[in-house]
Design an enzyme around this catalytic site. Sequence first.
Site, PDB file in Angstrom:
ATOM      1  N   ASP A  34       1.001  -1.209  -0.058  1.00 22.98           N
ATOM      2  CA  ASP A  34      -0.079  -0.111   0.212  1.00 22.98           C
ATOM      3  C   ASP A  34       0.870   1.178  -0.034  1.00 22.98           C
ATOM      4  O   ASP A  34       1.799   1.475   0.835  1.00 22.98           O
ATOM      5  CB  ASP A  34      -0.867   0.061   0.919  1.00 22.98           C
ATOM      6  CG  ASP A  34      -1.898   1.047   0.967  1.00 22.98           C
ATOM      7  OD1 ASP A  34      -2.629   0.837   0.042  1.00 22.98           O
ATOM      8  OD2 ASP A  34      -2.152   1.658   1.783  1.00 22.98           O
TER       9      ASP A  34
ATOM     10  N   TYR B 169       1.453   8.811  -9.868  1.00 24.06           N
ATOM     11  CA  TYR B 169       1.944  10.419  -9.868  1.00 24.06           C
ATOM     12  C   TYR B 169       3.501  10.719 -10.579  1.00 24.06           C
ATOM     13  O   TYR B 169       4.034  11.514 -10.417  1.00 24.06           O
ATOM     14  CB  TYR B 169       2.074  10.953  -8.570  1.00 24.06           C
ATOM     15  CG  TYR B 169       0.311  10.743  -8.005  1.00 24.06           C
ATOM     16  CD1 TYR B 169      -0.444  11.960  -8.317  1.00 24.06           C
ATOM     17  CD2 TYR B 169       0.037   9.803  -7.174  1.00 24.06           C
ATOM     18  CE1 TYR B 169      -1.598  12.273  -7.694  1.00 24.06           C
ATOM     19  CE2 TYR B 169      -1.422  10.019  -6.671  1.00 24.06           C
ATOM     20  CZ  TYR B 169      -2.201  11.253  -7.040  1.00 24.06           C
ATOM     21  OH  TYR B 169      -3.286  11.102  -6.616  1.00 24.06           O
TER      22      TYR B 169
END
Length: 194
Positions: free
Chosen positions: A67, A154
């Site tokens: 994660d 990103y």
Amino acid sequence: MKEIILATSNPGKIKELEQLLAPTICIPQADLGIFDAEETGLSFIENAILKARHASSLANKPALADDSGLVVPSLNGEPGIYSARYAGRKANDEDNIQQLLSKMADLSQEQRQAYFFCAIALMQHAKDPTPIIATGIFHGIISVKPSGTNGFGYDPVFYLNEYQCTAAELPAKIKNRISHRAKALNQLRALLPD
């Protein structure tokens, strides 16, 4: 580790994890008909444990979950654990990037500092009381516009002063040596029993 279930459906993460974990045989959870666990944790570590436990319980095999996300201190840690759905549940990478750039439009260079954080959890089995947890951090600056086509998420706006380019402009060989995910996996390897 000879074989492990990857507790993710994110194609970018699967590709990076397969490269970083070689020669371990990596089986994406979707190959076994396993859907993503609901991420109800309040931290990257909690979500990594939830995802690894979910995949391990359904596959009855060891599972590894990652994660990770982008943290921008000047945005009070946003997008954080909501990085993949920053612009909404149906958002894609471009939507999330535009949401981020919009929120940062008036910020100075100093306020554009950011880092990727990765938490990895390895569960030997679904009831493993001591999952192995490893973390990694990758520092950079949020650029004013996207650049580059490598990577995912990103990466096109994550500028690295040291390399004078975004993470999306780095060759995979370099990124897989310096990224938050690479650092977390190196830490994980050091924690594994012989």
